[in-house]
Design a protein around this motif. Structure first.
Motif, short mmCIF file in Angstrom:
data_model
loop_
_atom_site.label_atom_id
_atom_site.label_comp_id
_atom_site.label_asym_id
_atom_site.label_seq_id
_atom_site.Cartn_x
_atom_site.Cartn_y
_atom_site.Cartn_z
N ASP A 134 0.75 -1.19 -0.10
CA ASP A 134 0.15 -0.18 -0.17
C ASP A 134 0.84 1.33 -0.14
OD1 ASP A 134 -2.16 1.81 0.17
OD2 ASP A 134 -2.96 0.92 2.03
N GLU A 182 -5.17 -4.94 4.22
CA GLU A 182 -5.27 -4.09 3.12
C GLU A 182 -5.21 -5.03 1.72
OE1 GLU A 182 -5.59 -0.83 2.85
OE2 GLU A 182 -4.82 0.08 4.76
N HIS A 241 -12.23 2.52 5.07
CA HIS A 241 -11.52 3.52 5.76
C HIS A 241 -12.41 4.46 6.14
CE1 HIS A 241 -8.09 1.31 3.95
NE2 HIS A 241 -7.39 2.13 4.16
N HIS A 262 -3.63 0.18 12.10
CA HIS A 262 -4.38 0.64 10.98
C HIS A 262 -5.23 -0.41 10.39
CE1 HIS A 262 -5.74 3.04 7.50
NE2 HIS A 262 -5.04 2.01 6.73
N ILE A 266 -9.25 -0.94 10.16
CA ILE A 266 -10.22 -0.95 8.75
C ILE A 266 -10.63 -2.26 8.46
CG2 ILE A 266 -8.74 1.04 7.69
CD1 ILE A 266 -7.75 -1.63 5.82
#
Ligand SMILES: NC(=O)c1ccc[n+]([C@@H]2O[C@H](COP(=O)([O-])OP(=O)(O)OC[C@H]3O[C@@H](n4cnc5c(N)ncnc54)[C@H](O)[C@@H]3O)[C@@H](O)[C@H]2O)c1
Ligand SMILES: [Zn+2]
Length: 358
Positions: A134, A182, A241, A262, A266
């Motif tokens: 990412d 992600e 997000h 993070h 998410i």
């Protein structure tokens, strides 16, 4: 595994594994830089730098710049220190900055390089899974402003990105999982077969992951190439997000909630937004249930009290995607089929939290 094809991005390539090292060394040779500055943090310095110095081939002078590890150091004060070190050590416009670290190092290093003497070249070598799939690709660079994430920055592409799974061996397990979140998102927004493939987390080991990382970079890169400055389509990368960021900020501020990485935040956001997708975009409930099952099998189920839910919703207004006073969501019509700019009636949020908990 070492023969994964380079992925061409906007004006640079993402190269992988062993052949990627050759490309990197070749690139450095041809670019005729005056000097190299390698930015590390206090974890990647001991864990990743020795490995990198072993394979790096250059006759140019090398300086190492270390910053403290952690998001709390992703600030302009840290940039000041790096700019000063560059200046004191004679960096000039033909110097190159090599960012060796997670997303904090690649974001901050990219920003420092893009602004030093009106911009010097930089190369990203991501060492966390999250930075590999990412942060290191796409050209967003920057730092936080107080508690507000990524408020200061520029979009500037690196000269090269080298992705190597060799660095993952020392990455803490929960950081690894955070990056995996992600990758799951990439499946959900773009590739149902990939989503299916990723659903069983237990099958992946650090040694078998590079082709999968390659696939994820390919998905992100395609989206970024279509919309480098996030005018529209790139927003699909924000699935999970909008609520995820609010959950992340909430956890950061509240003593009663454990801090979430993070990717962990998410993961919550994607389950909540899967529910919103059912209500507003026709995502089948069975798909939302499947999404929930996968995330709950990988991440702990968090508990959000009614007060917590209210605070999270208040935090939504801080989200940078909030334009003209309305919060826009990127949702799913189906797995692999995102929908942009969906407005969500506030009564649905409570239902979404109930769905998460069920
Ligand atoms: N630019 C973008 O498009 C983009 C996209 C996503 C995230 N980000 C940013 O990336 C950051 C998050 O990235 P992150 O999760 O990599 O955070 P991070 O850089 O803080 O790395 C996480 C932790 O792992 C350590 N670490 C990294 N590689 C290691 C290794 N190989 N061995 C041992 N320890 C290692 C770091 O020192 C740190 O403590 C956030 O600031 C976020 O805003 C940017
Ligand atoms: Zn993210």
């Amino acid at each position: 595994m070492s023969t994964l094809a380079p992925i061409p991005s906007l004006n640079y390539e993402v190269v992988f594994g062993d052949t990627g090292v050759e490309s990197l060394n070749q690139f450095l040779k041809q670019a005729h830089y005056s000097s190299l500055f390698i930015l590390v943090d206090s974890n990647t310095h001991p864990n990743c730098l020795p490995l990198f110095l072993e394979i790096l081939e250059t006759e140019r002078p090398i300086d190492i710049i270390e910053i403290e590890a952690g998001e709390e150091h992703k600030h302009i004060e840290t940039c000041m220190g790096v700019w000063e070190t560059l200046s004191e050590n004679g960096a000039d416009r033909k110097s190159v900055m090599i960012n060796l670290g997670g997303g904090v190092v690649t974001d901050l290093g990219g920003f420092v390089a893009s602004t030093f003497k009106r911009g010097i070249d930089f190369i990203n070598i991501p060492t966390s899974l999250l930075a590999m799939v990412d942060a290191s690709v796409g050209g967003k660079t920057g730092v936080d402003l107080g508690v507000l994430k990524n408020q200061i920055g520029v979009i500037q592409q690196p000269q090269l990105v080298w992705v190597s799974d060799q660095f993952l061996g020392t990455l803490p397990k929960e950081q690894f999982r955070s990056g995996y979140s992600e990758m799951l998102k990439h499946g959900l927004i773009a590739d149902p077969a990939y989503w299916e493939q990723l659903a069983d987390y237990s099958q992946f080991t650090v040694d078998s992951l590079l082709p999968t990382i390659h696939h994820s970079v390919g998905i992100k890169n395609e989206v970024v190439k279509q919309d480098p400055t996030e005018q529209g389509w790139r927003k699909i990368l924000n699935f999970g997000h909008t609520l995820g960021h609010a959950v992340e900020s909430y956890a950061l501020q509240s003593p009663e909630q454990k801090t979430l990485l993070h990717g962990e935040a998410i993961a919550v956001g994607m389950v909540l937004e899967a529910y919103l997708s059912v209500s507003l975009c026709g995502l089948p409930m069975s798909a939302a249930e499947a999404i929930k099952t996968v995330f709950h099998s990988i991440f702990d189920k968090e508990v959000f009290s009614a007060t917590a839910q209210e605070k999270i919703l208040e935090l939504l207004i801080f989200d940078k995607k909030n334009s003209h006073g309305q919060v826009n969501f990127m949702l799913l019509e189906a797995i692999g089929k995102p929908k942009l700019d969906v407005q969500v009636p506030s009564e649905l949020f409570k239902e979404a939290f109930a769905f998460y908990k069920r």
